[in-house]
Design a protein around this motif. Structure first.
Motif, PDB file in Angstrom:
ATOM      1  N   VAL A  95      -1.988 -10.163  10.330  1.00 49.06           N
ATOM      2  CA  VAL A  95      -2.492  -8.895   9.797  1.00 49.06           C
ATOM      3  C   VAL A  95      -1.775  -8.545   8.497  1.00 49.06           C
ATOM      4  CG1 VAL A  95      -2.712  -6.416  10.244  1.00 49.06           C
ATOM      5  CG2 VAL A  95      -3.211  -8.063  12.062  1.00 49.06           C
ATOM      6  N   ARG A  96      -0.473  -8.742   8.461  1.00 45.18           N
ATOM      7  CA  ARG A  96       0.277  -8.466   7.228  1.00 45.18           C
ATOM      8  C   ARG A  96      -0.247  -9.297   6.066  1.00 45.18           C
ATOM      9  NH1 ARG A  96       5.148  -6.052   6.756  1.00 45.18           N
ATOM     10  NH2 ARG A  96       5.691  -7.560   5.142  1.00 45.18           N
ATOM     11  N   THR A  97      -0.479 -10.572   6.323  1.00 45.58           N
ATOM     12  CA  THR A  97      -0.987 -11.459   5.263  1.00 45.58           C
ATOM     13  C   THR A  97      -2.342 -10.979   4.765  1.00 45.58           C
ATOM     14  OG1 THR A  97       0.213 -13.355   6.172  1.00 45.58           O
ATOM     15  CG2 THR A  97      -1.636 -13.830   4.713  1.00 45.58           C
ATOM     16  N   LEU A  98      -3.216 -10.633   5.698  1.00 49.64           N
ATOM     17  CA  LEU A  98      -4.541 -10.144   5.330  1.00 49.64           C
ATOM     18  C   LEU A  98      -4.445  -8.880   4.482  1.00 49.64           C
ATOM     19  CD1 LEU A  98      -7.639 -10.020   5.568  1.00 49.64           C
ATOM     20  CD2 LEU A  98      -7.328  -8.812   7.744  1.00 49.64           C
ATOM     21  N   LEU A  99      -3.621  -7.940   4.900  1.00 48.14           N
ATOM     22  CA  LEU A  99      -3.498  -6.674   4.177  1.00 48.14           C
ATOM     23  C   LEU A  99      -2.872  -6.875   2.800  1.00 48.14           C
ATOM     24  CD1 LEU A  99      -2.441  -4.285   7.085  1.00 48.14           C
ATOM     25  CD2 LEU A  99      -4.641  -4.363   5.897  1.00 48.14           C
ATOM     26  N   LYS A 100      -1.908  -7.764   2.694  1.00 46.28           N
ATOM     27  CA  LYS A 100      -1.305  -8.042   1.382  1.00 46.28           C
ATOM     28  C   LYS A 100      -2.349  -8.580   0.411  1.00 46.28           C
ATOM     29  CE  LYS A 100       3.486  -8.957   2.719  1.00 46.28           C
ATOM     30  NZ  LYS A 100       4.552  -9.972   2.801  1.00 46.28           N
ATOM     31  N   GLN A 101      -3.265  -9.400   0.937  1.00 43.68           N
ATOM     32  CA  GLN A 101      -4.295  -9.996   0.088  1.00 43.68           C
ATOM     33  C   GLN A 101      -5.388  -9.002  -0.296  1.00 43.68           C
ATOM     34  OE1 GLN A 101      -5.502 -13.212   2.643  1.00 43.68           O
ATOM     35  NE2 GLN A 101      -3.931 -14.617   1.880  1.00 43.68           N
ATOM     36  N   SER A 102      -5.656  -8.042   0.587  1.00 37.98           N
ATOM     37  CA  SER A 102      -6.789  -7.141   0.354  1.00 37.98           C
ATOM     38  C   SER A 102      -6.396  -5.732  -0.065  1.00 37.98           C
ATOM     39  CB  SER A 102      -7.644  -7.049   1.629  1.00 37.98           C
ATOM     40  OG  SER A 102      -6.888  -6.523   2.704  1.00 37.98           O
ATOM     41  N   LEU A 103      -5.086  -5.435  -0.082  1.00 41.76           N
ATOM     42  CA  LEU A 103      -4.630  -4.082  -0.379  1.00 41.76           C
ATOM     43  C   LEU A 103      -5.106  -3.628  -1.757  1.00 41.76           C
ATOM     44  CD1 LEU A 103      -2.869  -1.951   1.059  1.00 41.76           C
ATOM     45  CD2 LEU A 103      -0.935  -2.766  -0.285  1.00 41.76           C
ATOM     46  N   GLY A 104      -5.750  -2.464  -1.786  1.00 44.26           N
ATOM     47  CA  GLY A 104      -6.239  -1.922  -3.049  1.00 44.26           C
ATOM     48  C   GLY A 104      -7.621  -2.400  -3.437  1.00 44.26           C
ATOM     49  N   THR A 105      -8.105  -3.447  -2.747  1.00 46.58           N
ATOM     50  CA  THR A 105      -9.443  -3.965  -3.061  1.00 46.58           C
ATOM     51  C   THR A 105     -10.376  -3.890  -1.861  1.00 46.58           C
ATOM     52  OG1 THR A 105      -8.723  -6.227  -2.540  1.00 46.58           O
ATOM     53  CG2 THR A 105      -8.558  -5.519  -4.835  1.00 46.58           C
ATOM     54  N   GLY A 106      -9.848  -4.119  -0.657  1.00 53.86           N
ATOM     55  CA  GLY A 106     -10.654  -4.006   0.555  1.00 53.86           C
ATOM     56  C   GLY A 106     -10.505  -2.619   1.159  1.00 53.86           C
ATOM     57  N   PRO A 107     -11.234  -2.346   2.230  1.00 53.92           N
ATOM     58  CA  PRO A 107     -11.186  -1.011   2.836  1.00 53.92           C
ATOM     59  C   PRO A 107      -9.877  -0.689   3.543  1.00 53.92           C
ATOM     60  CG  PRO A 107     -12.613  -2.475   4.097  1.00 53.92           C
ATOM     61  CD  PRO A 107     -12.256  -3.207   2.845  1.00 53.92           C
ATOM     62  N   GLY A 108      -9.089  -1.701   3.925  1.00 55.31           N
ATOM     63  CA  GLY A 108      -7.810  -1.438   4.562  1.00 55.31           C
ATOM     64  C   GLY A 108      -7.915  -0.696   5.878  1.00 55.31           C
TER      65      GLY A 108
END
Length: 337
Positions: A236-249
């Motif tokens: 989950v951390r890896t996913l959020l680091k990759q999508s933070l600021g661009t995905g819905p989070g």
């Protein structure tokens, strides 16, 4: 970042109030949950514990605050783990038990026996600390190592052959204060936090141990979620680091991306002692610190980069994370680091 039992803060209220401070205000400024100073069973981030101790030491002008808090603590704050440790047959068995099951109290903390760092064959080292690369401020280290020292005294009902104490930072209080409390020479700026002890310590019997009581406590500890549950947290951390600021989070987005239901994802994270909101908050905090310190981006843009709507929201988060403003972090770095 890891979640720890709020028992780690036992003694903070008494210590702060004896020094004339407002313990609840200090806890709020560190972002600690309500009631954290009066309840052993709440979950709190280890970074919050560190910030609270460092902030209190600074604001109360009390460089030995972590040591003072340790004097208010005892083995009972570890709950069922304390029962297993106290009823071990030998010191080595007690330390092995602590090392194996400390995840119930603090998932990142480690206590282990090892060879003497100075090559003395008549000594061994009891190492205390966190994984390599973890930066732990002085007050937390000193509180923990003095607590460990006092636990060993209680297990053996007296002195246990302490040779020297080694701390990984420079002295923040007077040397005499450390040596008064540990009753031994204290060396600073060493590679690791540890107690150098006589080599016969591991084999010494623990006073009053009862194997039946120990087995009951171990059965309970075995039933607790294993540290292997952290694998999902890392994903989950890896996913959020990759999508933070661009995905819905959001939890729904993360679950869909990882191919599971939101409920299932939450269940996996709960087994690892955390929640989706806690992981997201941790990733945001780390990214915000990097952007504030290493870039000149306007605060509004920093906020957008970590998935927040505006600079004002970032400021509220900064107060909770670090007890100071985002602009202060940009100018002076993260408090205590």
């Amino acid at each position: 970042m890891a979640w720890v039992r709020s028992a780690a803060l036992r003694g903070v209220r008494r210590t702060v109030e004896e020094l004339g401070g407002d313990a609840d205000a200090l806890a709020r400024s560190a972002g600690a949950p309500r009631g954290v100073l009066d309840d052993d069973e709440l979950l709190v981030q280890d970074t919050t514990v560190a910030v609270l101790l460092e902030t209190a030491a600074r604001r109360l002008d009390c460089p030995d605050l972590g040591l003072r808090v340790a004097l208010e603590q005892d083995l009972s704050m570890l709950g069922p783990l304390a029962v297993a440790v106290q009823n071990s047959a030998t010191v080595a068995e007690a330390l092995e038990c602590a090392s194996r099951y400390l995840f119930v109290h603090d998932r990142n903390l480690r206590v282990a026996l090892g060879t003497d760092p100075h090559g003395d064959r008549t000594a061994v080292a009891v190492r205390y600390g966190y994984p390599p690369g973890a930066r732990v401020p002085p007050q937390s280290v000193e509180m923990g190592l003095l607590f460990l020292h006092r636990v060993l005294i209680s297990l053996l009902d007296g002195p246990y052959g302490l040779r020297t104490v080694e701390l990984p930072h420079h002295a923040v209080a007077a040397r005499a204060r450390y040596e008064e409390l540990f009753g031994s020479q204290v060396n600073f700026a060493q590679p690791q936090a540890l107690l150098r002890v006589a080599s016969d310590l591991p084999g010494r019997p623990v006073q009053g141990g009862d194997q039946l009581t120990r087995r009951v406590a171990l059965a309970y500890l075995e039933a607790q979620p294993s540290v292997t549950g952290n694998a999902m947290t890392r994903r989950v951390r890896t996913l959020l680091k990759q999508s933070l600021g661009t995905g819905p989070g959001t939890l729904a987005f993360a679950a869909r991306t990882l191919g599971m239901s939101p409920r299932s994802l939450q269940r996996h994270l709960s087994a690892a002692g955390t929640t989706f909101a806690a992981v997201l908050d941790d990733v945001r905090r780390e990214r915000a610190a990097d952007l504030l310190i290493q870039s000149d981006l306007p605060l509004a843009q920093v906020a957008r980069n970590i998935g927040l709507s505006e600079a004002a929201v970032l400021s509220r988060y900064a107060r909770r994370w670090w007890g100071t403003t985002a602009r202060a972090v940009r100018d002076h770095g993260v408090p205590g680091e």
